[in-house]
Design a protein around this motif. Structure first.
Motif, PDB file in Angstrom:
ATOM      1  N   GLU A 108      33.989  45.160  45.503  1.00 24.88           N
ATOM      2  CA  GLU A 108      33.254  44.131  44.776  1.00 24.88           C
ATOM      3  C   GLU A 108      34.268  43.239  44.067  1.00 24.88           C
ATOM      4  OE1 GLU A 108      30.061  43.604  41.102  1.00 24.88           O
ATOM      5  OE2 GLU A 108      30.539  45.596  41.891  1.00 24.88           O
ATOM      6  N   VAL A 109      34.257  41.969  44.418  1.00 24.41           N
ATOM      7  CA  VAL A 109      35.171  41.022  43.782  1.00 24.41           C
ATOM      8  C   VAL A 109      34.520  40.552  42.491  1.00 24.41           C
ATOM      9  CG1 VAL A 109      36.381  38.840  43.988  1.00 24.41           C
ATOM     10  CG2 VAL A 109      36.169  40.329  45.976  1.00 24.41           C
ATOM     11  N   THR A 110      35.146  40.895  41.360  1.00 24.15           N
ATOM     12  CA  THR A 110      34.545  40.582  40.067  1.00 24.15           C
ATOM     13  C   THR A 110      35.055  39.267  39.487  1.00 24.15           C
ATOM     14  OG1 THR A 110      36.260  41.916  38.986  1.00 24.15           O
ATOM     15  CG2 THR A 110      34.185  43.007  39.521  1.00 24.15           C
ATOM     16  N   GLU A 111      36.197  38.797  39.956  1.00 19.54           N
ATOM     17  CA  GLU A 111      36.738  37.540  39.451  1.00 19.54           C
ATOM     18  C   GLU A 111      37.389  36.776  40.587  1.00 19.54           C
ATOM     19  OE1 GLU A 111      39.311  37.851  36.018  1.00 19.54           O
ATOM     20  OE2 GLU A 111      38.385  39.746  35.460  1.00 19.54           O
ATOM     21  N   ASN A 112      37.315  35.471  40.505  1.00 20.63           N
ATOM     22  CA  ASN A 112      38.011  34.600  41.454  1.00 20.63           C
ATOM     23  C   ASN A 112      38.248  33.258  40.762  1.00 20.63           C
ATOM     24  OD1 ASN A 112      39.130  33.368  43.644  1.00 20.63           O
ATOM     25  ND2 ASN A 112      37.222  33.117  44.779  1.00 20.63           N
ATOM     26  N   PRO A 113      39.084  33.264  39.705  1.00 22.58           N
ATOM     27  CA  PRO A 113      39.164  32.087  38.854  1.00 22.58           C
ATOM     28  C   PRO A 113      40.213  31.049  39.233  1.00 22.58           C
ATOM     29  CG  PRO A 113      40.389  33.859  37.858  1.00 22.58           C
ATOM     30  CD  PRO A 113      39.870  34.371  39.179  1.00 22.58           C
ATOM     31  N   GLU A 114      41.103  31.379  40.157  1.00 23.44           N
ATOM     32  CA  GLU A 114      42.282  30.530  40.327  1.00 23.44           C
ATOM     33  C   GLU A 114      42.323  29.846  41.691  1.00 23.44           C
ATOM     34  OE1 GLU A 114      46.461  31.422  38.482  1.00 23.44           O
ATOM     35  OE2 GLU A 114      46.357  32.368  40.437  1.00 23.44           O
ATOM     36  N   THR A 115      42.563  28.542  41.693  1.00 26.82           N
ATOM     37  CA  THR A 115      42.725  27.802  42.940  1.00 26.82           C
ATOM     38  C   THR A 115      44.082  27.120  43.011  1.00 26.82           C
ATOM     39  OG1 THR A 115      41.664  25.859  41.956  1.00 26.82           O
ATOM     40  CG2 THR A 115      40.256  27.378  43.185  1.00 26.82           C
ATOM     41  N   GLU A 116      44.873  27.247  41.948  1.00 25.78           N
ATOM     42  CA  GLU A 116      46.193  26.631  41.921  1.00 25.78           C
ATOM     43  C   GLU A 116      47.114  27.458  41.035  1.00 25.78           C
ATOM     44  OE1 GLU A 116      47.738  22.760  39.759  1.00 25.78           O
ATOM     45  OE2 GLU A 116      46.721  22.176  41.607  1.00 25.78           O
ATOM     46  N   PHE A 117      48.383  27.543  41.446  1.00 25.47           N
ATOM     47  CA  PHE A 117      49.378  28.252  40.648  1.00 25.47           C
ATOM     48  C   PHE A 117      50.663  27.444  40.659  1.00 25.47           C
ATOM     49  CE2 PHE A 117      52.984  31.185  40.316  1.00 25.47           C
ATOM     50  CZ  PHE A 117      52.701  31.792  39.093  1.00 25.47           C
ATOM     51  N   GLU A 131      33.339  54.265  41.889  1.00 23.04           N
ATOM     52  CA  GLU A 131      32.581  54.301  40.650  1.00 23.04           C
ATOM     53  C   GLU A 131      33.413  54.953  39.549  1.00 23.04           C
ATOM     54  OE1 GLU A 131      28.959  56.336  41.416  1.00 23.04           O
ATOM     55  OE2 GLU A 131      28.200  54.829  42.833  1.00 23.04           O
ATOM     56  N   ALA A 132      33.106  54.561  38.308  1.00 19.52           N
ATOM     57  CA  ALA A 132      33.781  55.154  37.159  1.00 19.52           C
ATOM     58  C   ALA A 132      33.446  56.646  37.097  1.00 19.52           C
ATOM     59  CB  ALA A 132      33.335  54.444  35.887  1.00 19.52           C
ATOM     60  N   PRO A 133      34.342  57.487  36.597  1.00 20.65           N
ATOM     61  CA  PRO A 133      35.617  57.136  35.979  1.00 20.65           C
ATOM     62  C   PRO A 133      36.790  57.094  36.948  1.00 20.65           C
ATOM     63  CG  PRO A 133      35.210  59.467  35.672  1.00 20.65           C
ATOM     64  CD  PRO A 133      34.035  58.936  36.443  1.00 20.65           C
ATOM     65  N   ALA A 155      47.843  47.418  41.814  1.00 15.03           N
ATOM     66  CA  ALA A 155      46.858  48.391  42.290  1.00 15.03           C
ATOM     67  C   ALA A 155      46.769  49.540  41.294  1.00 15.03           C
ATOM     68  CB  ALA A 155      47.256  48.922  43.666  1.00 15.03           C
ATOM     69  N   GLU A 156      45.566  49.741  40.738  1.00 14.58           N
ATOM     70  CA  GLU A 156      45.320  50.810  39.775  1.00 14.58           C
ATOM     71  C   GLU A 156      44.240  51.713  40.365  1.00 14.58           C
ATOM     72  OE1 GLU A 156      45.703  48.441  35.622  1.00 14.58           O
ATOM     73  OE2 GLU A 156      44.381  47.539  37.134  1.00 14.58           O
ATOM     74  N   THR A 157      44.588  52.958  40.667  1.00 14.55           N
ATOM     75  CA  THR A 157      43.679  53.834  41.409  1.00 14.55           C
ATOM     76  C   THR A 157      43.208  55.008  40.567  1.00 14.55           C
ATOM     77  OG1 THR A 157      45.507  55.172  42.296  1.00 14.55           O
ATOM     78  CG2 THR A 157      44.856  53.223  43.550  1.00 14.55           C
ATOM     79  N   SER A 158      42.112  55.619  41.039  1.00 15.08           N
ATOM     80  CA  SER A 158      41.561  56.836  40.430  1.00 15.08           C
ATOM     81  C   SER A 158      41.286  56.691  38.939  1.00 15.08           C
ATOM     82  CB  SER A 158      42.501  58.026  40.675  1.00 15.08           C
ATOM     83  OG  SER A 158      42.634  58.270  42.054  1.00 15.08           O
ATOM     84  N   GLY A 159      40.901  55.489  38.528  1.00 16.81           N
ATOM     85  CA  GLY A 159      40.566  55.273  37.129  1.00 16.81           C
ATOM     86  C   GLY A 159      41.750  55.057  36.217  1.00 16.81           C
ATOM     87  N   ARG A 160      42.971  55.172  36.725  1.00 16.79           N
ATOM     88  CA  ARG A 160      44.156  54.927  35.902  1.00 16.79           C
ATOM     89  C   ARG A 160      44.314  53.426  35.702  1.00 16.79           C
ATOM     90  NH1 ARG A 160      47.482  59.534  35.911  1.00 16.79           N
ATOM     91  NH2 ARG A 160      46.180  61.293  36.535  1.00 16.79           N
ATOM     92  N   ARG A 161      44.791  53.030  34.520  1.00 18.07           N
ATOM     93  CA  ARG A 161      44.931  51.614  34.206  1.00 18.07           C
ATOM     94  C   ARG A 161      46.251  51.348  33.484  1.00 18.07           C
ATOM     95  NH1 ARG A 161      41.521  51.524  37.451  1.00 18.07           N
ATOM     96  NH2 ARG A 161      39.397  50.643  37.318  1.00 18.07           N
ATOM     97  N   LEU A 162      46.860  50.226  33.818  1.00 17.45           N
ATOM     98  CA  LEU A 162      48.021  49.754  33.080  1.00 17.45           C
ATOM     99  C   LEU A 162      47.526  49.270  31.718  1.00 17.45           C
ATOM    100  CD1 LEU A 162      51.033  49.469  33.949  1.00 17.45           C
ATOM    101  CD2 LEU A 162      50.564  47.059  34.420  1.00 17.45           C
TER     102      LEU A 162
END
Length: 203
Positions: A108-117, A131-133, A155-162
């Motif tokens: 599920e793509v939750t954000e797509n805000p950028e068209t230029e960098f 699904e969480a967690p 890439a953040e997997t298995s519920g782990r987050r930076l």
């Protein structure tokens, strides 16, 4: 084995499974022409891919922390000129990111805000799967510069987050050092307005 020895061994096992600390450094890739901050020493990658019989060169630098549950870095794909001549930048960037999405289950793509960098065509997305967690989250930015596509990936997997500040540092540190394409301008023709001859001085 006495209880004290068992406790020491258990402690050592626990420590060995802990996430490695973040050790940030700025990585500069002169071949790929970019800079980025990474939380660990990266590994170089170099491979080739095939697209309709045309060879695509892929190089990059990727690192892992938290026992491999979190990885991040940058890849640079160089496409043959004949492959890109009839391909619109937005179409190419969507094709690249869609291929990444296809590698995830129930994405599920939750954000797509950028068209230029930094003046270049770009696409940035945050995709989640599961699904969480234990949810996986992949954040990626694709940027087209000439016949190259830069891909910044977290890439953040298995519920782990930076941690939020670390995530922000990684994403905001990315810089493309390749020269920006210049817009050709026609040189202005010299002024053709005739000049009046100098008048002779009267005695």
């Amino acid at each position: 084995m006495n209880s004290r020895s068992a406790g020491v061994i258990a402690c050592l096992l626990l420590l060995s499974s802990c996430a490695a600390p973040e050790e940030w450094r700025t990585v500069t890739d002169k071949t790929g022409e970019y800079k980025v901050d990474l939380p660990a020493d990266p590994q170089d990658i170099a491979r080739t891919a095939d697209a309709d019989g045309l060879e695509i060169s892929v190089i990059g630098k990727l690192c892992e922390i938290d026992n491999g549950y979190i990885s991040c870095g940058v890849t640079v794909s160089t496409f043959p000129d004949e492959f890109l001549k009839d391909v619109d930048a937005s179409v190419l960037l969507h094709a690249v990111s869609d291929q990444l999405d296809a590698s995830l289950d129930k994405v599920e793509v939750t954000e797509n805000p950028e068209t230029e960098f930094d003046g270049f065509p770009a696409r940035m997305c945050v995709a989640t799967a599961g699904e969480a967690p234990k949810q996986d989250r992949i954040t990626y930015r694709a940027v087209k510069v000439g016949n190259r596509v830069y891909m910044q990936i977290l890439a953040e997997t298995s519920g782990r987050r930076l941690p939020p500040k670390s995530r922000e540092r990684f994403l905001n540190s990315f810089e493309i050092t390749a020269a920006k394409p210049t817009v050709e301008t026609k040189s202005k023709a010299p002024d053709q307005t005739p000049t009046e001859p100098a008048k002779a001085e009267t005695p």
